[in-house]
Design a protein around this motif. Sequence first.
Motif, short mmCIF file in Angstrom:
data_model
loop_
_atom_site.label_atom_id
_atom_site.label_comp_id
_atom_site.label_asym_id
_atom_site.label_seq_id
_atom_site.Cartn_x
_atom_site.Cartn_y
_atom_site.Cartn_z
N UNK A 4 64.84 -20.99 -94.81
CA UNK A 4 64.70 -22.42 -95.08
C UNK A 4 64.23 -23.06 -93.78
N UNK A 5 63.08 -23.70 -93.82
CA UNK A 5 62.51 -24.30 -92.62
C UNK A 5 62.37 -25.80 -92.83
N UNK A 36 70.56 -31.87 -98.82
CA UNK A 36 70.56 -32.19 -97.40
C UNK A 36 71.97 -32.55 -96.95
N UNK A 37 72.34 -32.04 -95.80
CA UNK A 37 73.59 -32.37 -95.14
C UNK A 37 73.25 -32.81 -93.72
N UNK A 38 74.19 -33.46 -93.07
CA UNK A 38 73.95 -33.87 -91.68
C UNK A 38 75.23 -33.74 -90.87
N UNK A 90 71.87 -41.19 -87.11
CA UNK A 90 71.52 -40.19 -86.10
C UNK A 90 72.37 -38.94 -86.29
N UNK A 91 71.70 -37.80 -86.44
CA UNK A 91 72.40 -36.54 -86.70
C UNK A 91 71.38 -35.41 -86.77
N UNK A 92 71.90 -34.20 -86.79
CA UNK A 92 71.07 -33.05 -87.15
C UNK A 92 71.16 -32.91 -88.67
N UNK A 93 70.01 -32.88 -89.30
CA UNK A 93 69.95 -32.78 -90.75
C UNK A 93 69.64 -31.35 -91.15
N UNK A 94 70.47 -30.81 -92.05
CA UNK A 94 70.35 -29.43 -92.49
C UNK A 94 69.97 -29.38 -93.97
N UNK A 95 69.08 -28.48 -94.27
CA UNK A 95 68.70 -28.19 -95.64
C UNK A 95 69.61 -27.10 -96.19
N UNK A 111 67.98 -24.27 -90.09
CA UNK A 111 68.51 -24.39 -88.73
C UNK A 111 68.72 -25.83 -88.31
N UNK A 112 68.18 -26.75 -89.08
CA UNK A 112 68.40 -28.16 -88.81
C UNK A 112 67.24 -28.83 -88.10
N UNK A 113 67.13 -30.14 -88.31
CA UNK A 113 66.14 -30.95 -87.63
C UNK A 113 66.82 -32.23 -87.17
#
Length: 119
Positions: A4-5, A36-38, A90-95, A111-113
């Motif tokens: 997952x990218x 989506x999670x963060x 503001x956060x790292x968002x993960x699929x 890996x998160x964005x």
Amino acid sequence: QVQLVESGGGLVQPGGSLTLSCAASGSIFSINAMGWYRQAPGKERELVATMPSSGSTNYADSVKGRFTISRDNAKNTVYLQMNSLKPEDTAVYYCNADISNLFGNQAYWGKGTLVTVSS
């Protein structure tokens, strides 16, 4: 294997918009739910939005009316349109994707964005 990218994160001013994308590839028979999670600094990972294969949607109360999740099943891709962004977004968002393949039914994570909302 499944990958997952995520893409589309970055720095945006309060009130601005961003669109995140997440493409799944690899050993995939079918994709059930995608979402989506963060995770903000010092906090636990939390659900932002999910979308099962039925097409229904589920949002955290904090993003309702501002974020929209969508899927392109032909491309195994999920999107998150984020409008009216706030500093607290503001956060790292993960699929996340619930995928059926040769190995059974498993949940996979990207890996998160990083999304930073700041002036």
